[in-house]
Design a protein around this motif. Structure first.
Motif, mmCIF file in Angstrom:
data_model
loop_
_atom_site.group_PDB
_atom_site.id
_atom_site.type_symbol
_atom_site.label_atom_id
_atom_site.label_comp_id
_atom_site.label_asym_id
_atom_site.label_seq_id
_atom_site.Cartn_x
_atom_site.Cartn_y
_atom_site.Cartn_z
ATOM 1 N N VAL A 7 0.823 -1.209 0.000
ATOM 2 C CA VAL A 7 0.000 0.000 0.000
ATOM 3 C C VAL A 7 0.861 1.265 0.000
ATOM 4 C CG1 VAL A 7 -1.715 1.303 1.308
ATOM 5 C CG2 VAL A 7 -1.966 -1.161 1.058
ATOM 6 N N LYS A 67 -17.818 4.503 -8.648
ATOM 7 C CA LYS A 67 -17.571 3.075 -8.875
ATOM 8 C C LYS A 67 -18.810 2.293 -9.283
ATOM 9 C CE LYS A 67 -13.807 1.242 -6.345
ATOM 10 N NZ LYS A 67 -13.106 1.338 -5.165
ATOM 11 N N ARG A 121 -8.194 13.559 -13.423
ATOM 12 C CA ARG A 121 -8.963 12.517 -14.128
ATOM 13 C C ARG A 121 -9.568 13.106 -15.404
ATOM 14 N NH1 ARG A 121 -12.470 11.264 -9.020
ATOM 15 N NH2 ARG A 121 -10.464 11.811 -8.132
ATOM 16 N N GLU A 156 1.724 7.747 -8.452
ATOM 17 C CA GLU A 156 0.638 6.776 -8.673
ATOM 18 C C GLU A 156 1.053 5.700 -9.685
ATOM 19 O OE1 GLU A 156 -3.041 8.502 -10.114
ATOM 20 O OE2 GLU A 156 -4.195 6.969 -9.023
ATOM 21 N N ARG A 183 -2.332 0.992 -8.306
ATOM 22 C CA ARG A 183 -3.158 1.847 -7.449
ATOM 23 C C ARG A 183 -4.387 2.370 -8.187
ATOM 24 N NH1 ARG A 183 -0.994 3.859 -2.629
ATOM 25 N NH2 ARG A 183 -3.002 4.838 -2.315
ATOM 26 N N ILE A 184 -4.161 2.829 -9.386
ATOM 27 C CA ILE A 184 -5.265 3.481 -10.103
ATOM 28 C C ILE A 184 -6.341 2.469 -10.494
ATOM 29 C CG2 ILE A 184 -4.477 3.463 -12.541
ATOM 30 C CD1 ILE A 184 -5.150 6.482 -12.540
ATOM 31 N N THR A 185 -5.915 1.257 -10.867
ATOM 32 C CA THR A 185 -6.934 0.281 -11.272
ATOM 33 C C THR A 185 -7.667 -0.277 -10.049
ATOM 34 O OG1 THR A 185 -5.234 -1.433 -11.379
ATOM 35 C CG2 THR A 185 -5.875 -0.404 -13.463
ATOM 36 N N LYS A 186 -7.019 -0.202 -8.891
ATOM 37 C CA LYS A 186 -7.679 -0.641 -7.663
ATOM 38 C C LYS A 186 -8.698 0.417 -7.206
ATOM 39 C CE LYS A 186 -5.278 -3.455 -4.997
ATOM 40 N NZ LYS A 186 -4.034 -3.739 -4.291
ATOM 41 N N ASN A 187 -8.277 1.672 -7.231
ATOM 42 C CA ASN A 187 -9.157 2.738 -6.725
ATOM 43 C C ASN A 187 -10.213 3.178 -7.729
ATOM 44 O OD1 ASN A 187 -7.740 2.797 -4.326
ATOM 45 N ND2 ASN A 187 -6.333 4.396 -5.027
ATOM 46 N N PHE A 188 -9.864 3.145 -8.987
ATOM 47 C CA PHE A 188 -10.782 3.682 -10.009
ATOM 48 C C PHE A 188 -10.951 2.706 -11.179
ATOM 49 C CE2 PHE A 188 -8.459 7.220 -7.998
ATOM 50 C CZ PHE A 188 -9.517 7.917 -7.435
ATOM 51 N N TRP A 239 2.426 12.986 -6.886
ATOM 52 C CA TRP A 239 1.535 11.853 -7.192
ATOM 53 C C TRP A 239 1.332 11.738 -8.710
ATOM 54 C CZ3 TRP A 239 -0.195 7.620 -5.050
ATOM 55 C CH2 TRP A 239 -1.437 7.063 -5.375
#
Ligand code: GTR
Length: 387
Positions: A10, A168, A225, A262, A266-271, A315
Motif C-alpha cells: 500500500v 464506482k 482525471r 501513482e 493503485r489506479i486500477t484498484k481505486n478507479f 503523485w
C-alpha cells in the motif's frame, strides 16, 4: 509477515527520483510487424491506428461513434451574462440510440466584444456544476471564465455526471447503460474516461452548429482525471485543435514505466471504472503494457498538445509527464515540426512553447488555477496566430 507485505504494497509509492529504475519504452515509430515508420503516410495509415487500438484494447476501451439522432435545445439564452460582457447559452444535447436517450447539459459563454466566430475552451468538468456557476457569483479559478472571456475566447463545459457519473457503482447510469449497454460486456469496452470524451465530442457536434463558435479552434481542457480523459479524447477526435492535460498524471500524461507516484496498480484498484477491464491485467506489470503514455500524446500530432504540472503534485509525476512529452516528439517530427523541447524539465513557473507542444510546472499543489489558465491562453494565442 504477510501483514508486513500488505502494508508495503500500500505504501510502496516511490517519490524518490534516484529510485526510478531503468525502463524501456515501447517503440513509437516501429510497427507491430517491425517496420520503421518514416513518413506521415505510414504513420497515419499503419502506426497511428495500431497505437489507437492498443489504447482501446488495453487501457481506456473503445469509444463508440454511432447513434441514431442528436438534438440541440437552447434552454437558456442570456445576451448580457457576466455583467453584460458575455452571452450565455445553456444547451441540452440529447442523443438517441435504439430508442433510448441521454441528455447532456452544455454551458457556453462567448465574449460579446470579440469578433465572431470565437475559439472555444471546452472543459471536461468532474468538479460539479457549482464550479461552472452561470450566475458568476461563485468564481472558481478551476474554470477561470472571466480571464478566458477577457482574452477573447469562449469557455464552455459539461458536468461528467450527465454522461457517466464519477462513481464506482453509478458510472453506468449515463450513456453506458442507456445508449451503449453492450460496451459493459466487453473487456475492451468503454468506461468512465472514454464516456466523458464521448460527451466532449457531442459538445463539438453542437459547436459545429453554433455560428458564434469557430469549431476548427476547439481547445479541450481537463484536470487530473479530466486531463486523462481530455488526452484520450484529443487523441481520437481530430476536431480538437489543442488538447490540454492539467496534472493528469498516471494513465494520463505521465510515463507509467517510471513507477513514480501513482501506479497502474493503485489506479486500477481505486478507479477500476475509469478504464476497460483489460487494464487491470497490467497492475504491477507496467513493463508488459504494449503502450506507454508518450504514445497517447503522439496520437495528437500534428495538432497541439499542452501538458501542465504542479511542482508539489508528485503523485502525478511532473517529470514523468515532461519526459512523455519529449518522447512524443518523433511523431510531430514526421510532420516537419521541429523537436525543440529542452532535454531537461523546465524550471518551476517557466512555460515552454515549442510551438505545437507546451509545458509548465506551476509552483504549488494539485489543482487547476488562474495561473494555469493564463498559460493556456498564452499558448493558444501563439498557436492560433501562426496556424
Ligand atoms: C486521484 C487519482 C488521480 C487523479 C486525481 C484527481 O485520487 O489517484 O489519478 O485522477 O484523483 O482526479 O484529482
Amino acid at each position: 509477515l504477510s501483514l508486513l507485505f500488505t502494508v508495503q504494497a500500500v505504501f510502496a509509492q516511490n517519490y524518490d527520483e534516484s529510485k526510478v529504475g531503468s525502463y524501456q519504452l515501447p517503440e513509437l515509430l516501429v510497427t507491430e510487424s517491425g517496420e520503421t515508420i518514416s513518413t506521415t503516410e505510414q504513420w497515419e495509415k499503419i502506426r497511428r491506428p495500431e497505437i489507437l487500438k492498443l489504447f482501446e484494447d488495453n487501457v481506456y476501451g473503445q469509444v463508440p461513434k454511432d447513434f441514431d439522432d442528436i438534438q440541440f435545445e437552447i434552454t437558456k439564452h442570456d445576451k448580457k451574462a457576466m455583467g453584460g460582457k458575455t452571452t450565455l447559452k445553456e444547451v441540452a444535447v440529447t442523443v438517441t440510440r435504439n430508442q433510448k436517450s441521454v441528455t447532456m447539459n452544455l454551458i457556453v459563454f462567448t465574449p460579446n466584444k470579440a469578433k465572431k466566430p470565437v475559439p472555444m475552451f471546452l472543459v471536461i468538468n468532474h468538479r460539479g456544476l457549482k464550479t461552472m456557476d452561470v450566475t458568476r457569483q461563485n468564481k472558481d479559478g478551476f474554470w477561470s471564465a472571466e480571464e478566458v472571456i477577457d482574452a477573447g475566447y469562449g469557455i464552455s463545459g459539461f458536468d461528467v455526471i450527465d454522461v457517466s457519473p464519477d462513481d464506482k457503482v453509478k458510472f453506468k447510469n449515463g450513456i453506458l447503460e442507456q445508449l451503449y449497454p453492450e460496451q459493459l460486456q466487453m473487456e475492451n469496452g468503454m468506461r468512465g474516461l472514454g464516456a466523458w470524451g464521448w460527451g466532449a465530442s457531442r459538445a463539438i457536434d453542437y459547436f459545429e452548429n453554433d455560428k458564434s463558435v469557430d469549431a476548427t479552434k476547439i481547445i479541450s481542457v481537463g484536470h487530473s482525471r479530466g486531463g486523462k480523459s481530455s488526452l484520450w479524447f484529443g487523441a481520437q477526435d481530430k476536431r480538437v485543435a489543442i488538447t490540454i492535460s492539467n496534472e493528469s498524471g498516471n494513465s494520463g500524461a505521465a510515463l507509467s514505466r517510471r513507477i513514480f507516484g501513482e501506479t497502474v496498480e493503485r489506479i486500477t484498484k481505486n478507479f477500476p471504472y475509469w478504464f476497460c477491464p483489460n487494464y487491470q491485467k497490467f497492475a504491477g506489470k507496467e513493463d508488459e503494457l504494449p503502450v506507454d503514455q508518450h504514445m497517447l500524446l503522439a496520437l495528437i500530432a500534428p495538432r497541439a498538445v499542452y501538458v501542465a504540472s504542479a511542482a508539489e503534485d508528485l503523485w502525478a509525476d511532473p517529470k514523468g509527464q515532461y519526459l512523455a512529452l519529449t518522447e512524443a516528439q518523433p511523431a510531430f517530427s514526421l510532420y516537419g515540426i521541429k523537436n525543440c523541447l529542452p532535454t531537461e524539465m523546465p524550471a518551476v513557473n517557466q512555460q515552454v512553447i515549442c510551438p505545437h507542444m507546451s509545458f509548465h510546472n506551476r509552483e504549488g499543489k494539485h489543482n487547476m488555477t488562474p495561473y494555469d489558465w493564463q498559460q493556456f491562453i498564452q499558448f493558444a494565442n501563439k498557436y492560433f496566430s501562426v496556424l
